[in-house]
Design a protein around this motif. Sequence first.
Motif, PDB file in Angstrom:
ATOM      1  N   THR A   1      54.702 171.198  47.224  1.00 18.30           N
ATOM      2  CA  THR A   1      55.400 171.135  45.948  1.00 18.30           C
ATOM      3  C   THR A   1      56.839 171.620  46.086  1.00 18.30           C
ATOM      4  OG1 THR A   1      54.573 173.318  45.366  1.00 18.30           O
ATOM      5  CG2 THR A   1      53.301 171.418  44.600  1.00 18.30           C
ATOM      6  N   LEU A   2      57.149 172.273  47.191  1.00 15.21           N
ATOM      7  CA  LEU A   2      58.502 172.778  47.396  1.00 15.21           C
ATOM      8  C   LEU A   2      59.294 171.829  48.282  1.00 15.21           C
ATOM      9  CD1 LEU A   2      57.655 176.515  48.128  1.00 15.21           C
ATOM     10  CD2 LEU A   2      58.497 175.544  45.990  1.00 15.21           C
ATOM     11  N   PRO A   3      60.495 171.460  47.849  1.00 16.61           N
ATOM     12  CA  PRO A   3      61.305 170.589  48.708  1.00 16.61           C
ATOM     13  C   PRO A   3      61.808 171.368  49.914  1.00 16.61           C
ATOM     14  CG  PRO A   3      62.557 171.267  46.785  1.00 16.61           C
ATOM     15  CD  PRO A   3      61.160 171.798  46.605  1.00 16.61           C
ATOM     16  N   SER A   4      62.006 170.670  51.016  1.00 12.42           N
ATOM     17  CA  SER A   4      62.546 171.309  52.209  1.00 12.42           C
ATOM     18  C   SER A   4      64.002 171.670  51.965  1.00 12.42           C
ATOM     19  CB  SER A   4      62.458 170.371  53.411  1.00 12.42           C
ATOM     20  OG  SER A   4      61.120 170.151  53.742  1.00 12.42           O
ATOM     21  N   GLU A   5      64.397 172.821  52.429  1.00 20.53           N
ATOM     22  CA  GLU A   5      65.789 173.260  52.342  1.00 20.53           C
ATOM     23  C   GLU A   5      66.355 173.246  53.758  1.00 20.53           C
ATOM     24  OE1 GLU A   5      67.859 174.345  49.790  1.00 20.53           O
ATOM     25  OE2 GLU A   5      66.339 173.560  48.428  1.00 20.53           O
ATOM     26  N   PRO A   6      67.608 172.860  53.909  1.00 23.92           N
ATOM     27  CA  PRO A   6      68.187 172.890  55.251  1.00 23.92           C
ATOM     28  C   PRO A   6      68.407 174.323  55.714  1.00 23.92           C
ATOM     29  CG  PRO A   6      69.849 172.299  53.627  1.00 23.92           C
ATOM     30  CD  PRO A   6      68.534 172.364  52.905  1.00 23.92           C
ATOM     31  N   VAL A   7      68.346 174.524  57.011  1.00 23.99           N
ATOM     32  CA  VAL A   7      68.717 175.817  57.579  1.00 23.99           C
ATOM     33  C   VAL A   7      70.170 175.710  58.042  1.00 23.99           C
ATOM     34  CG1 VAL A   7      66.367 176.415  58.288  1.00 23.99           C
ATOM     35  CG2 VAL A   7      67.872 175.279  59.904  1.00 23.99           C
ATOM     36  N   ILE A   8      70.835 176.815  58.046  1.00 23.37           N
ATOM     37  CA  ILE A   8      72.236 176.831  58.453  1.00 23.37           C
ATOM     38  C   ILE A   8      72.288 176.808  59.971  1.00 23.37           C
ATOM     39  CG2 ILE A   8      74.369 178.179  58.423  1.00 23.37           C
ATOM     40  CD1 ILE A   8      73.322 179.301  55.685  1.00 23.37           C
ATOM     41  N   ALA A   9      72.821 175.736  60.510  1.00 23.07           N
ATOM     42  CA  ALA A   9      72.904 175.576  61.963  1.00 23.07           C
ATOM     43  C   ALA A   9      74.137 176.276  62.510  1.00 23.07           C
ATOM     44  CB  ALA A   9      72.932 174.098  62.323  1.00 23.07           C
ATOM     45  N   SER A  10      75.209 176.298  61.734  1.00 21.44           N
ATOM     46  CA  SER A  10      76.470 176.896  62.159  1.00 21.44           C
ATOM     47  C   SER A  10      77.238 177.334  60.918  1.00 21.44           C
ATOM     48  CB  SER A  10      77.293 175.868  62.941  1.00 21.44           C
ATOM     49  OG  SER A  10      78.588 176.360  63.201  1.00 21.44           O
ATOM     50  N   LYS A  11      77.947 178.432  61.035  1.00 20.66           N
ATOM     51  CA  LYS A  11      78.756 178.904  59.914  1.00 20.66           C
ATOM     52  C   LYS A  11      80.175 178.356  59.989  1.00 20.66           C
ATOM     53  CE  LYS A  11      76.073 183.050  59.108  1.00 20.66           C
ATOM     54  NZ  LYS A  11      76.106 184.484  58.854  1.00 20.66           N
ATOM     55  N   LYS A  12      80.382 177.427  60.894  1.00 20.88           N
ATOM     56  CA  LYS A  12      81.680 176.780  61.052  1.00 20.88           C
ATOM     57  C   LYS A  12      81.462 175.283  61.198  1.00 20.88           C
ATOM     58  CE  LYS A  12      83.794 180.693  63.399  1.00 20.88           C
ATOM     59  NZ  LYS A  12      84.430 181.165  64.616  1.00 20.88           N
ATOM     60  N   PRO A  13      82.477 174.482  60.864  1.00 22.26           N
ATOM     61  CA  PRO A  13      82.348 173.043  61.086  1.00 22.26           C
ATOM     62  C   PRO A  13      82.381 172.720  62.576  1.00 22.26           C
ATOM     63  CG  PRO A  13      84.545 173.561  60.303  1.00 22.26           C
ATOM     64  CD  PRO A  13      83.756 174.839  60.245  1.00 22.26           C
ATOM     65  N   LEU A  14      81.897 171.568  62.930  1.00 24.64           N
ATOM     66  CA  LEU A  14      81.846 171.147  64.322  1.00 24.64           C
ATOM     67  C   LEU A  14      82.801 169.972  64.529  1.00 24.64           C
ATOM     68  CD1 LEU A  14      78.025 171.378  64.224  1.00 24.64           C
ATOM     69  CD2 LEU A  14      79.449 172.862  65.604  1.00 24.64           C
ATOM     70  N   LYS A  15      83.729 170.136  65.465  1.00 22.53           N
ATOM     71  CA  LYS A  15      84.723 169.104  65.746  1.00 22.53           C
ATOM     72  C   LYS A  15      84.116 168.052  66.664  1.00 22.53           C
ATOM     73  CE  LYS A  15      89.420 168.612  67.545  1.00 22.53           C
ATOM     74  NZ  LYS A  15      90.543 169.335  68.169  1.00 22.53           N
ATOM     75  N   VAL A  16      84.197 166.782  66.230  1.00 25.71           N
ATOM     76  CA  VAL A  16      83.642 165.685  67.021  1.00 25.71           C
ATOM     77  C   VAL A  16      84.609 164.516  67.061  1.00 25.71           C
ATOM     78  CG1 VAL A  16      81.219 166.280  66.575  1.00 25.71           C
ATOM     79  CG2 VAL A  16      82.399 164.732  65.041  1.00 25.71           C
ATOM     80  N   ASP A  17      84.554 163.780  68.152  1.00 25.52           N
ATOM     81  CA  ASP A  17      85.314 162.541  68.269  1.00 25.52           C
ATOM     82  C   ASP A  17      84.364 161.400  67.916  1.00 25.52           C
ATOM     83  OD1 ASP A  17      87.738 163.703  69.149  1.00 25.52           O
ATOM     84  OD2 ASP A  17      86.912 163.895  71.173  1.00 25.52           O
ATOM     85  N   LEU A  18      84.735 160.640  66.900  1.00 26.62           N
ATOM     86  CA  LEU A  18      83.897 159.538  66.430  1.00 26.62           C
ATOM     87  C   LEU A  18      84.493 158.203  66.858  1.00 26.62           C
ATOM     88  CD1 LEU A  18      83.291 160.824  62.784  1.00 26.62           C
ATOM     89  CD2 LEU A  18      81.772 161.061  64.759  1.00 26.62           C
ATOM     90  N   VAL A  19      83.627 157.264  67.188  1.00 25.39           N
ATOM     91  CA  VAL A  19      84.036 155.926  67.601  1.00 25.39           C
ATOM     92  C   VAL A  19      83.859 154.991  66.404  1.00 25.39           C
ATOM     93  CG1 VAL A  19      83.544 154.011  69.176  1.00 25.39           C
ATOM     94  CG2 VAL A  19      83.348 156.375  69.984  1.00 25.39           C
ATOM     95  N   GLY A  20      84.909 154.296  66.036  1.00 23.87           N
ATOM     96  CA  GLY A  20      84.850 153.362  64.924  1.00 23.87           C
ATOM     97  C   GLY A  20      83.811 152.283  65.146  1.00 23.87           C
ATOM     98  N   GLY A  21      83.012 151.999  64.122  1.00 24.57           N
ATOM     99  CA  GLY A  21      81.991 150.962  64.205  1.00 24.57           C
ATOM    100  C   GLY A  21      80.668 151.429  64.787  1.00 24.57           C
ATOM    101  N   LYS A  22      80.614 152.629  65.339  1.00 23.17           N
ATOM    102  CA  LYS A  22      79.370 153.151  65.907  1.00 23.17           C
ATOM    103  C   LYS A  22      78.584 153.886  64.822  1.00 23.17           C
ATOM    104  CE  LYS A  22      77.526 156.277  69.415  1.00 23.17           C
ATOM    105  NZ  LYS A  22      77.822 157.234  70.474  1.00 23.17           N
ATOM    106  N   ARG A  23      77.257 153.712  64.819  1.00 23.53           N
ATOM    107  CA  ARG A  23      76.407 154.366  63.830  1.00 23.53           C
ATOM    108  C   ARG A  23      76.008 155.751  64.317  1.00 23.53           C
ATOM    109  NH1 ARG A  23      70.631 152.251  61.654  1.00 23.53           N
ATOM    110  NH2 ARG A  23      69.791 153.699  63.152  1.00 23.53           N
ATOM    111  N   TYR A  24      76.184 156.738  63.458  1.00 17.20           N
ATOM    112  CA  TYR A  24      75.820 158.116  63.756  1.00 17.20           C
ATOM    113  C   TYR A  24      74.765 158.588  62.769  1.00 17.20           C
ATOM    114  CZ  TYR A  24      80.019 158.268  66.639  1.00 17.20           C
ATOM    115  OH  TYR A  24      80.969 158.020  67.595  1.00 17.20           O
TER     116      TYR A  24
END
Length: 130
Positions: free
Chosen positions: A35-58
Motif C-alpha cells: 500500500t506504500l509507494p516506493s520512495e527513491p533513496v538519495i544516491a548522491s547529494k550532488k549532481p553528476l556531470k555526464v557527457d550525453l550523445v545526441g540521439g542516444k537513448r538513456y
Amino acid sequence: MSIIMSETISIWVTTTLRQPWILSKIAAPKAQLSTLPSEPVIASKKPLKVDLVGGKRYSWCTCGHSKKQPFCDGAHKTKAEGLVPLRFVPEQDSTAWLCGCKYTNNPPYCDGTHKQDFIKSAQIPEQTNS
C-alpha cells in the motif's frame, strides 16, 4: 461443431478486446501489493556531470539503488518496485548535470534540490555488492 466453436471464440475475442479488464481478471496472477509507494533513496547529494550523445537513448535511475549512477542498472526491479527509470534522448551532444538526489522537479536534470535541508541531513545508504 466448428462453426459453433468459431462463433464462441469470436464472441470471446470481441468481448475481451472491447473490455480488456476481462482478460486481466482471467490471466493475471493474484499478487499482494504494497500500500506504500516506493520512495527513491538519495544516491548522491550532488549532481553528476555526464557527457550525453545526441540521439542516444538513456535511462536515468529514479530509485537511487543503481550502481551505475546516474543511469539505471535494473536495481529497481528488486529494491524499489513501482519505480521505473526515466528514458530520455538528448537532441544534441552536450554535457549535463543529472540529478543524484532523485528529488529534482526537472528530471533527469539537477534543479538544485540537493541544497535543501532534507537532502543535506539525509543518510546515504552504503552500496552493497548484492
